[in-house]
Design a protein around this motif. Structure first.
Motif, PDB file in Angstrom:
ATOM      1  N   ASN A  14       0.818  -1.210   0.000  1.00  0.00           N
ATOM      2  CA  ASN A  14       0.000   0.000   0.000  1.00  0.00           C
ATOM      3  C   ASN A  14       0.855   1.264   0.000  1.00  0.00           C
ATOM      4  OD1 ASN A  14       0.930   0.109   2.629  1.00  0.00           O
ATOM      5  ND2 ASN A  14      -1.079   0.311   3.582  1.00  0.00           N
ATOM      6  N   ILE A  15       2.174   1.090  -0.158  1.00  0.00           N
ATOM      7  CA  ILE A  15       3.096   2.216  -0.308  1.00  0.00           C
ATOM      8  C   ILE A  15       3.785   2.042  -1.651  1.00  0.00           C
ATOM      9  CG2 ILE A  15       5.113   3.390   0.650  1.00  0.00           C
ATOM     10  CD1 ILE A  15       4.290   2.230   3.380  1.00  0.00           C
ATOM     11  N   PHE A  16       3.460   2.882  -2.603  1.00  0.00           N
ATOM     12  CA  PHE A  16       3.875   2.645  -3.976  1.00  0.00           C
ATOM     13  C   PHE A  16       5.202   3.314  -4.313  1.00  0.00           C
ATOM     14  CE2 PHE A  16      -0.647   1.918  -3.782  1.00  0.00           C
ATOM     15  CZ  PHE A  16      -0.747   0.680  -4.393  1.00  0.00           C
ATOM     16  N   PHE A  17       6.149   3.176  -3.398  1.00  0.00           N
ATOM     17  CA  PHE A  17       7.507   3.644  -3.609  1.00  0.00           C
ATOM     18  C   PHE A  17       8.443   2.577  -3.059  1.00  0.00           C
ATOM     19  CE2 PHE A  17       5.115   7.564  -3.670  1.00  0.00           C
ATOM     20  CZ  PHE A  17       5.755   8.336  -4.636  1.00  0.00           C
ATOM     21  N   PHE A  22       6.788  -1.591   3.239  1.00  0.00           N
ATOM     22  CA  PHE A  22       5.996  -1.407   2.019  1.00  0.00           C
ATOM     23  C   PHE A  22       4.499  -1.497   2.292  1.00  0.00           C
ATOM     24  CE2 PHE A  22       6.879  -5.970   2.207  1.00  0.00           C
ATOM     25  CZ  PHE A  22       5.619  -6.510   2.035  1.00  0.00           C
ATOM     26  N   CYS A  23       4.124  -1.827   3.542  1.00  0.00           N
ATOM     27  CA  CYS A  23       2.701  -1.891   3.883  1.00  0.00           C
ATOM     28  C   CYS A  23       2.530  -1.782   5.389  1.00  0.00           C
ATOM     29  CB  CYS A  23       2.089  -3.214   3.390  1.00  0.00           C
ATOM     30  SG  CYS A  23       0.322  -3.394   3.729  1.00  0.00           S
ATOM     31  N   ILE A  24       1.463  -1.114   5.806  1.00  0.00           N
ATOM     32  CA  ILE A  24       1.074  -1.090   7.210  1.00  0.00           C
ATOM     33  C   ILE A  24      -0.439  -1.230   7.263  1.00  0.00           C
ATOM     34  CG2 ILE A  24       1.121   1.440   7.206  1.00  0.00           C
ATOM     35  CD1 ILE A  24       1.723   1.254  10.247  1.00  0.00           C
ATOM     36  N   GLU A  25      -0.921  -2.102   8.145  1.00  0.00           N
ATOM     37  CA  GLU A  25      -2.358  -2.361   8.224  1.00  0.00           C
ATOM     38  C   GLU A  25      -2.792  -2.485   9.672  1.00  0.00           C
ATOM     39  OE1 GLU A  25      -2.793  -5.882   5.869  1.00  0.00           O
ATOM     40  OE2 GLU A  25      -1.731  -7.163   7.296  1.00  0.00           O
ATOM     41  N   LYS A  26      -3.966  -1.907   9.967  1.00  0.00           N
ATOM     42  CA  LYS A  26      -4.561  -1.981  11.296  1.00  0.00           C
ATOM     43  C   LYS A  26      -5.795  -2.852  11.194  1.00  0.00           C
ATOM     44  CE  LYS A  26      -5.664   1.100  15.173  1.00  0.00           C
ATOM     45  NZ  LYS A  26      -5.774   2.525  15.586  1.00  0.00           N
ATOM     46  N   LEU A  27      -5.820  -3.953  11.960  1.00  0.00           N
ATOM     47  CA  LEU A  27      -6.859  -4.962  11.797  1.00  0.00           C
ATOM     48  C   LEU A  27      -7.575  -5.243  13.116  1.00  0.00           C
ATOM     49  CD1 LEU A  27      -4.749  -7.531   9.726  1.00  0.00           C
ATOM     50  CD2 LEU A  27      -6.275  -5.781   8.805  1.00  0.00           C
ATOM     51  N   LEU A 147       0.222   5.221   9.655  1.00  0.00           N
ATOM     52  CA  LEU A 147      -1.058   5.022   8.980  1.00  0.00           C
ATOM     53  C   LEU A 147      -1.550   6.307   8.315  1.00  0.00           C
ATOM     54  CD1 LEU A 147      -2.719   2.814  11.717  1.00  0.00           C
ATOM     55  CD2 LEU A 147      -2.385   2.097   9.348  1.00  0.00           C
ATOM     56  N   GLU A 148      -1.405   7.416   9.009  1.00  0.00           N
ATOM     57  CA  GLU A 148      -1.860   8.693   8.470  1.00  0.00           C
ATOM     58  C   GLU A 148      -1.078   9.080   7.214  1.00  0.00           C
ATOM     59  OE1 GLU A 148      -2.596  13.317   9.958  1.00  0.00           O
ATOM     60  OE2 GLU A 148      -1.482  11.894  11.211  1.00  0.00           O
ATOM     61  N   GLU A 149       0.238   8.912   7.267  1.00  0.00           N
ATOM     62  CA  GLU A 149       1.062   9.225   6.096  1.00  0.00           C
ATOM     63  C   GLU A 149       0.706   8.326   4.918  1.00  0.00           C
ATOM     64  OE1 GLU A 149       3.182  11.583   5.487  1.00  0.00           O
ATOM     65  OE2 GLU A 149       3.205  12.500   7.466  1.00  0.00           O
ATOM     66  N   THR A 150       0.455   7.054   5.212  1.00  0.00           N
ATOM     67  CA  THR A 150       0.105   6.101   4.155  1.00  0.00           C
ATOM     68  C   THR A 150      -1.238   6.442   3.531  1.00  0.00           C
ATOM     69  OG1 THR A 150       1.340   4.361   5.299  1.00  0.00           O
ATOM     70  CG2 THR A 150      -0.251   3.666   3.633  1.00  0.00           C
ATOM     71  N   GLU A 151      -2.219   6.762   4.357  1.00  0.00           N
ATOM     72  CA  GLU A 151      -3.568   7.042   3.855  1.00  0.00           C
ATOM     73  C   GLU A 151      -3.626   8.350   3.063  1.00  0.00           C
ATOM     74  OE1 GLU A 151      -5.793   6.942   7.452  1.00  0.00           O
ATOM     75  OE2 GLU A 151      -5.758   4.743   7.611  1.00  0.00           O
ATOM     76  N   LYS A 152      -2.909   9.381   3.521  1.00  0.00           N
ATOM     77  CA  LYS A 152      -2.952  10.673   2.830  1.00  0.00           C
ATOM     78  C   LYS A 152      -2.086  10.672   1.571  1.00  0.00           C
ATOM     79  CE  LYS A 152      -4.080  13.638   6.767  1.00  0.00           C
ATOM     80  NZ  LYS A 152      -3.655  14.794   7.600  1.00  0.00           N
TER      81      LYS A 152
END
Length: 296
Positions: A14-17, A22-27, A147-152
């Motif tokens: 979910n991080i396209f760089f 390369f991914c962080i998820e809250k479940l 999470l905030e940086e990833t989502e924005k």
């Protein structure tokens, strides 16, 4: 024969760089999952509820405040979940090692991110970190920033994500050291020397293992070295080195077309038959069966 689902980076990215993680998820989980392996390392922080994590058939209770690392190509799953809340941060171990610098000398980093990078037959209890309330709160704040940086995904977010991630890793390594097992504290200076040996093994595990030389590197007798190393890592030096070789062989089987004999030679096994027997013993698959596992 049990077939494991293999989860790839592309399924989770979910991080396209090109950065770590390369991914962080809250479940929030309410049901057990199935046994699976993945092509990346997974740092898990339990922020609520409880359940059980099963790694290579070794079972461990987890609850709020637990932190653990599951390395790539390691069978695992969750069960007996009760309102389990977790944060998963996904990364490649090689990328982390490239950025770790002197953190690689920290015993907490060694225990969480180096020892777990070996293909262990069991998940040692000392490799599950238990955070206090204040520590978990601070860690959760870092994860919220991630999470905030990833989502924005604003300009430069990949730089922020990588920076917060390294703060997270450094904090966990320092907390692990502070909360370490008390009966090992009296060996602090000797432990530092065994960490130097582990760093050496990380770079030379394909070479012949000579315990006498490793003990001399740690300024210990062979007997002292074997005892201290096993106390600290839950594995003998020989087992630790074997795990590193098997881990690399898993990677080569999945990412190259090298023959079984070539892989056994590249990973420090002089005899391909011995390699195949050890691989089967530790993974439950022959090298050929492992290579042919379906990727989902």
């Amino acid at each position: 024969m049990k077939q494991y689902d293999i989860i790839s980076k592309n399924e989770k990215r979910n991080i396209f760089f090109n950065c770590i993680p390369f991914c962080i998820e809250k479940l929030q989980l309410s049901n057990s999952d199935h046994i699976h392996i993945h092509e990346f390392s997974q740092l898990t922080i339990v922020t609520g509820g409880h359940g059980k994590i099963i790694v290579n058939n070794y079972e461990k209770n987890i609850m709020e405040g637990c932190v653990y690392v599951i390395n790539s190509f390691t069978p695992h799953h969750l069960k007996e979940i009760d309102r389990l809340e977790i944060i998963n941060v996904l990364f490649h171990a090689n990328d982390l090692m490239a950025y770790a610098g002197t953190l690689k000398e920290n015993e907490g980093f060694q225990s969480l991110f180096v020892l777990q990078a070996a293909l262990n037959e069991r998940m040692d209890l000392t490799n599950v970190l238990h955070l206090g309330y204040d520590e978990l709160f601070y860690l959760s704040e870092i994860c919220n920033h991630l999470l905030e940086e990833t989502e924005k995904s604003e300009s430069g977010y990949e730089i922020m994500v990588q920076s917060y991630f390294m703060v997270l890793i450094t904090y966990l390594s320092r907390v692990y050291k502070k909360n370490g097992v008390s009966d090992l504290q009296k060996h602090k200076s000797q432990k530092h020397l065994t960490h130097q040996v582990v760093s050496y093994l990380e770079n030379h595990y394909t070479e012949p293992l000579i315990i006498e030389d490793l003990a001399a590197m740690a300024c210990l007798s062979e007997r002292q070295f074997r005892r201290l190393f096993t106390e600290q890592y839950g594995l003998s030096p020989k087992q630790y080195c074997l795990n590193l070789r098997l881990k690399e062989s898993c990677y080569l089987l999945k990412t190259t077309e090298l023959s079984i004999r070539e892989i056994s030679s590249k990973t420090g096994f002089e005899d391909a038959n011995y390699f195949s027997r050890q691989f089967k013993k530790h993974t439950g698959f022959t090298p050929k069966e492992y290579r042919n596992l379906k990727t989902y």
